[in-house]
Write an enzyme that holds these catalytic residues in place. Structure first.
Site, short mmCIF file in Angstrom:
data_model
loop_
_atom_site.label_atom_id
_atom_site.label_comp_id
_atom_site.label_asym_id
_atom_site.label_seq_id
_atom_site.Cartn_x
_atom_site.Cartn_y
_atom_site.Cartn_z
N HIS A 261 0.77 -1.28 0.08
CA HIS A 261 0.22 -0.07 -0.13
C HIS A 261 0.87 1.18 0.03
CE1 HIS A 261 -2.98 2.78 1.06
NE2 HIS A 261 -3.96 1.97 0.71
N GLU A 319 -7.74 -5.19 -0.31
CA GLU A 319 -8.35 -5.82 -1.40
C GLU A 319 -8.25 -7.62 -1.20
OE1 GLU A 319 -9.74 -4.09 -3.22
OE2 GLU A 319 -8.78 -2.66 -4.37
N1 ACO Z 1 3.94 -7.80 -4.55
C1 ACO Z 1 5.27 -7.80 -4.73
N2 ACO Z 1 6.25 -6.77 -4.84
C2 ACO Z 1 5.59 -5.54 -4.53
C3 ACO Z 1 4.26 -5.31 -4.37
C4 ACO Z 1 3.39 -6.72 -4.10
N3 ACO Z 1 2.07 -6.57 -4.18
N4 ACO Z 1 4.03 -4.28 -3.99
C5 ACO Z 1 5.09 -3.38 -4.05
N5 ACO Z 1 5.94 -4.36 -4.53
C6 ACO Z 1 7.46 -3.96 -4.61
C7 ACO Z 1 7.58 -3.13 -6.08
O1 ACO Z 1 7.84 -4.17 -6.99
C8 ACO Z 1 8.72 -2.21 -5.74
O2 ACO Z 1 9.81 -2.89 -5.91
P1 ACO Z 1 11.20 -2.18 -6.51
O3 ACO Z 1 11.52 -1.26 -5.63
O4 ACO Z 1 12.19 -3.27 -6.83
O5 ACO Z 1 10.72 -1.81 -7.82
C9 ACO Z 1 8.56 -2.00 -4.15
O6 ACO Z 1 7.78 -2.92 -3.69
C10 ACO Z 1 7.88 -0.64 -4.02
O7 ACO Z 1 6.75 -0.46 -4.60
P2 ACO Z 1 6.10 0.78 -5.14
O8 ACO Z 1 5.36 0.50 -6.18
O9 ACO Z 1 6.82 2.24 -4.94
O10 ACO Z 1 4.82 1.04 -3.97
P3 ACO Z 1 3.70 2.00 -4.09
O11 ACO Z 1 3.57 2.60 -2.82
O12 ACO Z 1 3.82 2.81 -5.15
O13 ACO Z 1 2.77 0.82 -4.51
C11 ACO Z 1 0.72 -0.70 -4.70
C12 ACO Z 1 1.55 0.53 -3.68
C13 ACO Z 1 0.38 -0.08 -5.76
C14 ACO Z 1 -0.42 -0.84 -3.82
C15 ACO Z 1 1.59 -1.90 -4.65
O14 ACO Z 1 1.97 -2.18 -3.59
C16 ACO Z 1 1.18 -2.70 -5.60
O15 ACO Z 1 1.02 -2.52 -6.69
N6 ACO Z 1 0.25 -3.89 -4.72
C17 ACO Z 1 -0.45 -4.83 -5.78
C18 ACO Z 1 -1.86 -4.17 -6.03
C19 ACO Z 1 -2.97 -4.08 -5.22
O16 ACO Z 1 -2.90 -4.90 -4.15
N7 ACO Z 1 -3.50 -3.02 -5.34
C20 ACO Z 1 -4.53 -2.54 -4.36
C21 ACO Z 1 -4.20 -1.42 -3.63
S1 ACO Z 1 -5.32 -1.18 -2.17
C22 ACO Z 1 -6.35 0.01 -3.10
O17 ACO Z 1 -5.84 0.79 -3.55
C23 ACO Z 1 -7.82 0.15 -2.33
#
Ligand code: ACO
Length: 382
Positions: A261, A319
């Site tokens: 998140h 989610e």
């Molecule tokens: N699985 C694996 N790796 C992850 C995940 C995940 N669920 N979430 C983040 N990471 C990793 C990224 O790949 C990134 O790695 P890197 O630094 O090597 O590139 C690192 O963790 C940081 O990720 P960011 O994209 O900077 O995190 P951000 O804060 O932008 O993203 C998000 C948050 C979009 C929710 C992300 O965690 C994600 O894509 N999760 C999966 C999708 C999801 O569950 N979405 C629902 C969100 S809840 C809502 O909006 C109601």
């Protein structure tokens, strides 16, 4: 005013509004909705009470609640035009969120006797009342079934389930959907809410703000994740496969849906509220084995994510248990994001009201990275 030239990609850590609607503390794992911890509000209030609370900054009396419920009941049905659009969308197999965006754009306000330019509360009531009807009709038409007309003797949440299946839901099911809608109703300055505030800050209308917000919610990084989260649990199928399937996904560079998140660095408090609601529902109504499997998948995913990105502190988000709860209510995964919209819509509107009261056009700056000395070349010479 002096411009801060530090670019903050994704506007992370930027305070862009003041609100009384909800407070999200990502370090403490705390969500307050209009003064109530989500845990206390979501599992007790009816959806109508929570909407009233957000729009009025206080709980309604019994009389006010009855009046508000009636106002919503009177605006549930759709115009012939909206139904024709939904039929056409179903014939062309448009995804449910696209159908919702299209029909929101039409919004039967004038049919309902509401002037969208001068009656914001009338527009708000029409939108909240009719969103479930749109989603349920979309779902039925996609399955080549006739839409079911709303029933005036059912509450907002119960009527939504009724219009989907044609069956009057039991108390456990109603409590579960009500808990879900309350849980997701508002969550700080998330992407769709920010979108709505940006649009309303231009003195545009509520319908335009909500159409934009629906578009923002659709994306998998925001509201589009629960379907894939459930697919992942089904793909795993049995506890013994969880570790290998999840490891392979991470090795391929995939994100595990339902985890991580932008704000929470600890477990999303909404995940706990929904996990408890799912457990209650699955014990009484649905398949307890699926709940057990999901719990195991969650534990395994958290262990693997802890090793995969130790600095990032990736935790379960809303989610993951949304998927399980809505599946337990017999909603197909195409309906997960539209059902999220049915709840969040009331939060978008509350933010629009708040923005209107303290409006300042939202207009950030951008840092120009391009060149400044290009020479114009006539088209025949390029
Ligand atoms: N699985 C694996 N790796 C992850 C995940 C995940 N669920 N979430 C983040 N990471 C990793 C990224 O790949 C990134 O790695 P890197 O630094 O090597 O590139 C690192 O963790 C940081 O990720 P960011 O994209 O900077 O995190 P951000 O804060 O932008 O993203 C998000 C948050 C979009 C929710 C992300 O965690 C994600 O894509 N999760 C999966 C999708 C999801 O569950 N979405 C629902 C969100 S809840 C809502 O909006 C109601």
């Amino acid at each position: 005013m002096a411009i801060d030239h530090t670019v903050k990609p994704g506007l992370e850590g930027v305070m862009a509004a003041q609100t009384r609607l909800s407070s999200v503390d990502g370090e403490a794992g705390e969500l307050i909705i209009a003064g109530f911890p989500v845990e206390a509000l979501a599992s007790q209030a009816t959806f109508e009470e929570t909407v009233y609370l957000l729009w009025n900054d206080r709980l309604p009396t019994a009389g006010e609640l009855a009046e508000f419920r009636n106002a919503l009941i009177n605006q549930r049905s759709l115009s012939v035009l909206s139904l024709r659009v939904l039929e056409a969308a179903a014939r062309q197999k448009f995804p449910a969120m696209d159908a919702l965006r299209m029909v929101t754009g039409i919004a039967d306000l004038r049919d309902a006797g509401v002037d969208p330019d001068s009656d914001a509360m009338g527009s708000a009531i029409k939108l909240v009342a009719s969103f479930p009807t749109v989603v349920a009709a979309t779902a039925r038409l996609a399955n080549k079934r006739e839409p079911i007309a709303p029933r005036a003797d059912l509450g907002h949440a119960a009527n939504y389930l009724f219009m989907l299946s044609g069956k009057v839901p039991g108390p456990e099911q109603v409590r579960a959907i009500e808990t879900y809608l309350n849980t997701v109703i508002d969550h700080g300055l998330n992407a769709s809410t920010f979108t709505a505030r940006v649009i309303i800050s231009t003195q545009s209308d509520l319908i335009s703000a909500v159409v934009g917000a629906v578009g923002a919610l659709k994306g998998p990084l925001h509201g589009g994740a629960p379907g894939p989260a459930l697919d992942m649990v089904f793909e795993i199928g049995e506890k013994s496969r969880a570790e290998s399937v999840l490891r392979e996904k991470l090795q391929r560079g995939e994100r595990l849906m339902g985890f991580g998140h932008r704000v929470y660095r600890v477990r999303d408090p909404r995940a706990d509220v929904l996990a408890a609601a799912a457990e209650r529902l699955f014990r009484t109504e649905a398949d307890a084995k699926l709940y057990e499997l999901a719990r195991h998948v969650e534990q395994t995913a958290l262990r693997l994510l802890g090793k995969h990105k130790p600095q990032r502190k990736l935790q379960t988000n809303v989610e993951f248990y949304t998927a399980l709860l809505l599946h337990g209510l017999e909603l197909s995964s195409e309906l997960f994001t539209p059902t999220f919209a049915v709840g969040r819509l009331a939060g978008w509107i509350a933010h629009c009201f708040e923005q209107q009261r303290q409006n300042r056009l939202i207009r950030p700056d951008s840092e120009y990275l391009g060149v400044k000395n290009r020479q114009w070349v006539p088209i025949e010479e390029r």
